[in-house]
Design a protein around this motif. Sequence first.
Motif, PDB file in Angstrom:
ATOM      1  N   THR A 154       0.806  -1.231   0.000  1.00 38.64           N
ATOM      2  CA  THR A 154       0.000   0.000   0.000  1.00 38.64           C
ATOM      3  C   THR A 154       0.836   1.278   0.000  1.00 38.64           C
ATOM      4  O   THR A 154       0.294   2.361   0.152  1.00 38.64           O
ATOM      5  CB  THR A 154      -0.955   0.015   1.201  1.00 38.64           C
ATOM      6  OG1 THR A 154      -0.211  -0.132   2.422  1.00 38.64           O
ATOM      7  CG2 THR A 154      -1.974  -1.109   1.090  1.00 38.64           C
ATOM      8  N   GLY A 155       2.140   1.163  -0.174  1.00 38.54           N
ATOM      9  CA  GLY A 155       2.961   2.344  -0.356  1.00 38.54           C
ATOM     10  C   GLY A 155       3.450   3.018   0.905  1.00 38.54           C
ATOM     11  O   GLY A 155       4.104   4.066   0.832  1.00 38.54           O
ATOM     12  N   VAL A 156       3.159   2.437   2.061  1.00 43.84           N
ATOM     13  CA  VAL A 156       3.689   3.003   3.309  1.00 43.84           C
ATOM     14  C   VAL A 156       5.215   2.867   3.321  1.00 43.84           C
ATOM     15  O   VAL A 156       5.926   3.761   3.765  1.00 43.84           O
ATOM     16  CB  VAL A 156       3.062   2.314   4.535  1.00 43.84           C
ATOM     17  CG1 VAL A 156       3.680   2.849   5.834  1.00 43.84           C
ATOM     18  CG2 VAL A 156       1.547   2.514   4.541  1.00 43.84           C
ATOM     19  N   GLY A 210       6.548   1.647  -4.506  1.00 40.68           N
ATOM     20  CA  GLY A 210       6.961   2.938  -3.980  1.00 40.68           C
ATOM     21  C   GLY A 210       6.024   4.088  -4.258  1.00 40.68           C
ATOM     22  O   GLY A 210       6.323   5.230  -3.887  1.00 40.68           O
ATOM     23  N   LYS A 211       4.893   3.850  -4.906  1.00 37.54           N
ATOM     24  CA  LYS A 211       3.926   4.936  -5.106  1.00 37.54           C
ATOM     25  C   LYS A 211       3.329   5.351  -3.772  1.00 37.54           C
ATOM     26  O   LYS A 211       3.264   4.567  -2.827  1.00 37.54           O
ATOM     27  CB  LYS A 211       2.803   4.491  -6.061  1.00 37.54           C
ATOM     28  CG  LYS A 211       3.206   4.398  -7.521  1.00 37.54           C
ATOM     29  CD  LYS A 211       1.996   4.131  -8.403  1.00 37.54           C
ATOM     30  CE  LYS A 211       2.388   4.046  -9.873  1.00 37.54           C
ATOM     31  NZ  LYS A 211       2.851   5.348 -10.404  1.00 37.54           N
ATOM     32  N   LYS A 212       2.878   6.599  -3.684  1.00 37.33           N
ATOM     33  CA  LYS A 212       2.291   7.107  -2.456  1.00 37.33           C
ATOM     34  C   LYS A 212       0.972   6.394  -2.160  1.00 37.33           C
ATOM     35  O   LYS A 212       0.249   6.003  -3.085  1.00 37.33           O
ATOM     36  CB  LYS A 212       2.059   8.610  -2.564  1.00 37.33           C
ATOM     37  CG  LYS A 212       3.330   9.430  -2.760  1.00 37.33           C
ATOM     38  CD  LYS A 212       4.258   9.301  -1.568  1.00 37.33           C
ATOM     39  CE  LYS A 212       5.504  10.182  -1.730  1.00 37.33           C
ATOM     40  NZ  LYS A 212       6.455  10.002  -0.598  1.00 37.33           N
ATOM     41  N   PRO A 213       0.652   6.235  -0.869  1.00 39.72           N
ATOM     42  CA  PRO A 213      -0.580   5.521  -0.502  1.00 39.72           C
ATOM     43  C   PRO A 213      -1.845   6.075  -1.151  1.00 39.72           C
ATOM     44  O   PRO A 213      -2.719   5.296  -1.561  1.00 39.72           O
ATOM     45  CB  PRO A 213      -0.624   5.681   1.021  1.00 39.72           C
ATOM     46  CG  PRO A 213       0.824   5.758   1.423  1.00 39.72           C
ATOM     47  CD  PRO A 213       1.473   6.551   0.324  1.00 39.72           C
ATOM     48  N   LYS A 236      14.135  -4.133  -2.227  1.00 43.15           N
ATOM     49  CA  LYS A 236      14.277  -4.750  -3.548  1.00 43.15           C
ATOM     50  C   LYS A 236      12.931  -5.323  -3.952  1.00 43.15           C
ATOM     51  O   LYS A 236      12.066  -5.585  -3.122  1.00 43.15           O
ATOM     52  CB  LYS A 236      15.329  -5.870  -3.523  1.00 43.15           C
ATOM     53  CG  LYS A 236      16.749  -5.403  -3.304  1.00 43.15           C
ATOM     54  CD  LYS A 236      17.717  -6.591  -3.354  1.00 43.15           C
ATOM     55  CE  LYS A 236      19.155  -6.137  -3.119  1.00 43.15           C
ATOM     56  NZ  LYS A 236      20.096  -7.299  -3.120  1.00 43.15           N
ATOM     57  N   GLY A 237      12.772  -5.564  -5.251  1.00 46.99           N
ATOM     58  CA  GLY A 237      11.572  -6.219  -5.747  1.00 46.99           C
ATOM     59  C   GLY A 237      10.512  -5.259  -6.260  1.00 46.99           C
ATOM     60  O   GLY A 237      10.677  -4.036  -6.217  1.00 46.99           O
TER      61      GLY A 237
END
Length: 268
Positions: free
Chosen positions: A50-52, A79-82, A57-58
């Motif tokens: 959920t981007g927290v 890595g997108k924002k929640p 890696k991955g």
Amino acid sequence: MSLLKTENVIMQFGGVVAVNDLNIDIKKGELAALIGPNGAGKTTAFNVITGVYTPTKGKVLFTPTDKKTGQTTEIDITGKKPDKITGLGIARTFQNIRLFKELTVLENALVATHTNVDYNFLSAILRTPKARKGERRAKSDCEFLLERLGLIDLKNEKASSLPYGQQRHLEIARALATNPQLLLLDEPAAGMNPQETDELTDLIFKLKTDFDLSIFMIEHHMDLVMEISDHIYVLDFGCTIAKGTPDEVQNNPKVIEAYLGVDEDVEN
């Protein structure tokens, strides 16, 4: 069809590897569970999805369906924002309830509808016809959700006045108000008595069917997990030690060892 996949995800905090080489594959329409002893890395895995957290890696890949065209597109959400991930169609609840205690039940649900509005901040301030129409639709949608979760008669009550079980239901209603395709539930039965847990089991199964949802949950109540899960992943010390159907998982020696331990006398 895969809806959510993680590919070789590692989440490391300093010298501690909280999640190690996580590979999950949640199918569209599936109800999957993530289980394991305390400290196994389950909530960390949810936080990566959920981007927290951005994984060390991955990758995390999500394949939503466009509700207008029916087309699917795989999106790298690593890595997108929640808030961006929520907007794409992934909603979640939390192990520790995070309601706005001083807002009403209806207002708590309405807070989540901002991801679906088709008017901007200025329109809302100026009370344009489009904004008023959007607000009426949001209220109607939230009242429908509250009705389905047995909370409509309490819509004007403060969230803090609700019993614990109903607060859990309200948190689920708020997540549903974002119009998700994948719902993540982090220990939804935590703190519930047996009757409340049975009611929640029925509710989760009904929501999956009625809202055409895919559900991925963390849960310690094994009766709940085994009754409604299609697929189960088991973590221990951040590593996946088993995956499969409920029957396959509950008879897996590694799972039994992780939960019950091994008698040293037997080993020797």
